[in-house]
Scaffold this motif. Structure first.
Motif, PDB file in Angstrom:
ATOM      1  N   PHE A  67      -7.688   2.858   3.043  1.00  0.00           N
ATOM      2  CA  PHE A  67      -7.062   1.771   2.730  1.00  0.00           C
ATOM      3  C   PHE A  67      -8.301   0.892   1.761  1.00  0.00           C
ATOM      4  N   GLU A  68      -9.446   1.177   1.936  1.00  0.00           N
ATOM      5  CA  GLU A  68     -10.315   0.166   1.395  1.00  0.00           C
ATOM      6  C   GLU A  68     -11.345   0.824   0.447  1.00  0.00           C
ATOM      7  N   SER A  69     -11.214   2.092   0.046  1.00  0.00           N
ATOM      8  CA  SER A  69     -11.805   2.893  -1.016  1.00  0.00           C
ATOM      9  C   SER A  69     -11.036   3.819  -1.721  1.00  0.00           C
ATOM     10  N   THR A  70     -11.501   4.075  -3.068  1.00  0.00           N
ATOM     11  CA  THR A  70     -10.634   4.938  -3.881  1.00  0.00           C
ATOM     12  C   THR A  70     -11.613   6.159  -3.974  1.00  0.00           C
ATOM     13  N   ARG A  71     -12.680   6.300  -3.157  1.00  0.00           N
ATOM     14  CA  ARG A  71     -13.540   7.380  -3.060  1.00  0.00           C
ATOM     15  C   ARG A  71     -12.962   8.591  -2.136  1.00  0.00           C
ATOM     16  N   PRO A  72     -12.990   9.701  -2.593  1.00  0.00           N
ATOM     17  CA  PRO A  72     -12.746  10.804  -1.527  1.00  0.00           C
ATOM     18  C   PRO A  72     -13.527  10.975  -0.369  1.00  0.00           C
ATOM     19  N   THR A  73     -12.933  11.328   0.749  1.00  0.00           N
ATOM     20  CA  THR A  73     -13.629  11.406   1.810  1.00  0.00           C
ATOM     21  C   THR A  73     -13.208  12.871   2.634  1.00  0.00           C
ATOM     22  N   SER A  74     -14.001  13.331   3.386  1.00  0.00           N
ATOM     23  CA  SER A  74     -13.952  14.762   3.975  1.00  0.00           C
ATOM     24  C   SER A  74     -13.090  14.565   5.472  1.00  0.00           C
ATOM     25  N   ILE A 114       1.639  -1.965   9.863  1.00  0.00           N
ATOM     26  CA  ILE A 114       1.602  -0.478   9.846  1.00  0.00           C
ATOM     27  C   ILE A 114       1.759  -0.259  11.504  1.00  0.00           C
ATOM     28  N   ALA A 115       1.033  -0.889  12.346  1.00  0.00           N
ATOM     29  CA  ALA A 115       0.706  -0.575  13.727  1.00  0.00           C
ATOM     30  C   ALA A 115       2.100  -1.343  14.427  1.00  0.00           C
ATOM     31  N   PHE A 116       2.486  -2.213  14.128  1.00  0.00           N
ATOM     32  CA  PHE A 116       3.723  -2.928  14.767  1.00  0.00           C
ATOM     33  C   PHE A 116       4.956  -3.343  14.144  1.00  0.00           C
ATOM     34  N   GLY A 117       4.821  -2.972  12.877  1.00  0.00           N
ATOM     35  CA  GLY A 117       6.230  -3.115  12.130  1.00  0.00           C
ATOM     36  C   GLY A 117       6.543  -4.534  11.692  1.00  0.00           C
ATOM     37  N   VAL A 118       5.600  -5.399  11.828  1.00  0.00           N
ATOM     38  CA  VAL A 118       5.945  -6.683  11.611  1.00  0.00           C
ATOM     39  C   VAL A 118       6.057  -6.977   9.805  1.00  0.00           C
ATOM     40  N   PRO A 119       6.753  -7.821   9.196  1.00  0.00           N
ATOM     41  CA  PRO A 119       7.086  -7.639   8.036  1.00  0.00           C
ATOM     42  C   PRO A 119       6.258  -8.634   7.283  1.00  0.00           C
ATOM     43  N   VAL A 120       4.936  -8.366   7.222  1.00  0.00           N
ATOM     44  CA  VAL A 120       3.943  -9.186   6.136  1.00  0.00           C
ATOM     45  C   VAL A 120       3.420  -8.323   5.269  1.00  0.00           C
ATOM     46  N   PRO A 121       2.926  -8.873   4.214  1.00  0.00           N
ATOM     47  CA  PRO A 121       2.347  -8.196   3.060  1.00  0.00           C
ATOM     48  C   PRO A 121       0.859  -7.657   3.504  1.00  0.00           C
ATOM     49  N   ALA A 122       0.095  -6.730   3.177  1.00  0.00           N
ATOM     50  CA  ALA A 122      -1.132  -6.464   3.044  1.00  0.00           C
ATOM     51  C   ALA A 122      -1.808  -6.170   1.866  1.00  0.00           C
ATOM     52  N   VAL A 123      -2.335  -7.182   1.200  1.00  0.00           N
ATOM     53  CA  VAL A 123      -2.858  -7.532   0.100  1.00  0.00           C
ATOM     54  C   VAL A 123      -4.301  -7.386  -0.145  1.00  0.00           C
ATOM     55  N   ASP A 124      -4.580  -5.954  -0.467  1.00  0.00           N
ATOM     56  CA  ASP A 124      -5.996  -5.710  -0.715  1.00  0.00           C
ATOM     57  C   ASP A 124      -6.362  -5.901  -2.347  1.00  0.00           C
ATOM     58  N   GLY A 125      -7.458  -5.168  -2.731  1.00  0.00           N
ATOM     59  CA  GLY A 125      -7.656  -5.170  -4.270  1.00  0.00           C
ATOM     60  C   GLY A 125      -6.802  -4.250  -4.979  1.00  0.00           C
ATOM     61  N   ASN A 172       3.737  -1.530   2.315  1.00  0.00           N
ATOM     62  CA  ASN A 172       2.238  -1.687   2.095  1.00  0.00           C
ATOM     63  C   ASN A 172       1.514  -0.604   1.829  1.00  0.00           C
ATOM     64  N   GLN A 173       1.635   0.358   2.419  1.00  0.00           N
ATOM     65  CA  GLN A 173       0.837   1.640   2.300  1.00  0.00           C
ATOM     66  C   GLN A 173       1.371   2.396   0.834  1.00  0.00           C
ATOM     67  N   ALA A 174       2.522   2.207   0.669  1.00  0.00           N
ATOM     68  CA  ALA A 174       2.924   2.711  -0.747  1.00  0.00           C
ATOM     69  C   ALA A 174       2.171   2.102  -1.878  1.00  0.00           C
ATOM     70  N   LEU A 175       2.106   0.694  -1.690  1.00  0.00           N
ATOM     71  CA  LEU A 175       1.270   0.072  -2.686  1.00  0.00           C
ATOM     72  C   LEU A 175      -0.248   0.234  -2.622  1.00  0.00           C
ATOM     73  N   MET A 176      -0.682   0.409  -1.555  1.00  0.00           N
ATOM     74  CA  MET A 176      -2.201   0.708  -1.657  1.00  0.00           C
ATOM     75  C   MET A 176      -2.603   1.916  -2.162  1.00  0.00           C
ATOM     76  N   GLU A 177      -1.626   3.079  -1.810  1.00  0.00           N
ATOM     77  CA  GLU A 177      -1.691   4.283  -2.339  1.00  0.00           C
ATOM     78  C   GLU A 177      -1.584   4.574  -3.916  1.00  0.00           C
ATOM     79  N   LEU A 178      -0.545   3.667  -4.508  1.00  0.00           N
ATOM     80  CA  LEU A 178      -0.487   3.630  -5.857  1.00  0.00           C
ATOM     81  C   LEU A 178      -1.960   3.192  -6.458  1.00  0.00           C
TER      82      LEU A 178
END
Length: 362
Positions: free
Chosen positions: A22-29, A151-162, A203-209
């Protein structure tokens, strides 16, 4: 509106990289999180396939007394971590800070505990499952509340990060994303087209994009982007200019002298003020340079140097190794031997450069 739905369709045609987060574009193991079945919007609490823990119920495996188990906080320093919401709500702050030591952003630990207390006292021990309820928790803002709710509860609200702001700014072609009114406008636009049957996926699709394709600093992978055909920034060759973001103020640089004061295999510590930078944590005494030694010294020598960068300030530090002439210390300071330093006192990573010099004398 079509382009947003297209992004969702495009994201479902490719595998999501395991390193995305969610909050970083750096790879993680770390391995990807397990997929939890999404609660249908409007489904009653009783229909959840994975009920949320109540206060007193263990929501993780019990912590290992030897320090290797899993809990709400990592048992990094001296014994088990709190493993229930009730434990976290009740733990003493000094213990909490010691458990959090080395992770940085210490106010997050304090907010985590405040939120645990709110869950216990205001929500009957059950984690809130509405956007409005999540926003009442300490440390939870619009993005975090939107991500959890959708994501956890299916509530239709945006998640707007950087990442999401960058995607929307490039596709739409403008807006200073550092301005609150721009963020509010983009959030309202996303809310208008959010699919109510799959808000978490959207929301996850936009974050991943944003995290894996629409990269920052003028280096997007446009040839891999499902929005390339209707992206304003790509069409106008402005990917290096968008998103617009006002320049941050330059960090202030402080030159400080750190006093590593020793007496009979103990080192002197003092607690920082309760408000401000590194609030309430223990530190090796330090002052803006030049500074006189704060105690009577039997011996004084040069120690190591170090630098630490905060969001708004840089500390450039040099150490003075002090052999104290007596055990007398200013009021509120303490002597800590090796065991106490490891067990009781949370010294932030800002002073990591001096750890070797301290350990060598304890």
């Amino acid at each position: 509106k079509v382009w947003l739905h297209y992004i969702i369709a495009g994201s479902e045609k490719k595998e999501v990289p395991e390193e995305s987060c969610f909050e970083s574009t750096r790879p993680t193991s770390h391995p990807p999180a397990p997929v939890v079945p999404r609660k249908r919007p409007g489904a009653p609490l009783a229909e959840r396939s994975h009920p949320l823990p109540r206060v007193g119920q263990r929501d993780h495996a019990p912590a290992d007394p030897g320090g290797g188990g899993a809990g709400l906080l990592p048992p990094l320093h001296g014994g088990p971590a709190p493993s229930t919401v009730a434990d976290l709500a009740a733990v003493e702050e000094d213990r909490l800070m010691k458990l959090w030591q080395g992770l940085g952003y210490y106010n997050r630990a304090r907010n985590l505990q405040k939120a645990a207390r709110q869950v216990a006292e205001d929500f009957g021990g059950v984690f809130p499952d509405t956007y409005e309820g999540l926003l009442t928790l300490s440390g939870v803002g619009e993005y975090t509340a939107g991500a959890i709710a959708s994501i956890a509860f299916g509530v239709p609200v945006p998640a707007v990060d950087g990442n999401v702001l960058r995607v929307v700014a490039r596709i739409s072609g403008g807006g200073d994303i550092a301005r609150p009114d721009t963020k509010a406008r983009m959030r309202a636009a996303l809310q208008a087209v959010l699919p109510v049957d799959a808000p978490g996926d959207f929301n996850q699709a936009l974050m991943e994009l944003g995290a894996t394709v629409c990269l920052p600093n003028g280096a997007p992978l446009c040839d891999r982007c499902p929005a390339a055909d209707f992206c304003t920034a790509r069409r106008e060759e402005r990917t290096g200019e968008l998103p617009v973001k006002a320049a941050k103020k330059a960090r202030r640089i402080e030159t400080r002298t750190v006093f590593l004061i020793f007496w009979e295999k103990k080192v002197a510590l003092r607690r920082r003020p309760g408000r401000g930078l590194l609030a309430g944590l223990w530190e090796y005494p330090n002052e803006l340079s030049p500074a006189p030694c704060p105690v009577e010294a039997a011996g004084l020598s040069d120690g190591p140097a170090g630098k630490h960068i905060f969001s708004h300030i840089e500390w450039h530090m040099t150490a003075q190794i002090v052999e104290a002439a007596s055990p007398e210390l200013p009021e509120g300071w303490v002597w800590a031997d090796r065991a106490a330093l490891e067990r009781d006192y949370a010294v932030p990573n800002a002073f990591q450069a001096f750890a070797g010099a301290v350990e060598a004398r304890l």
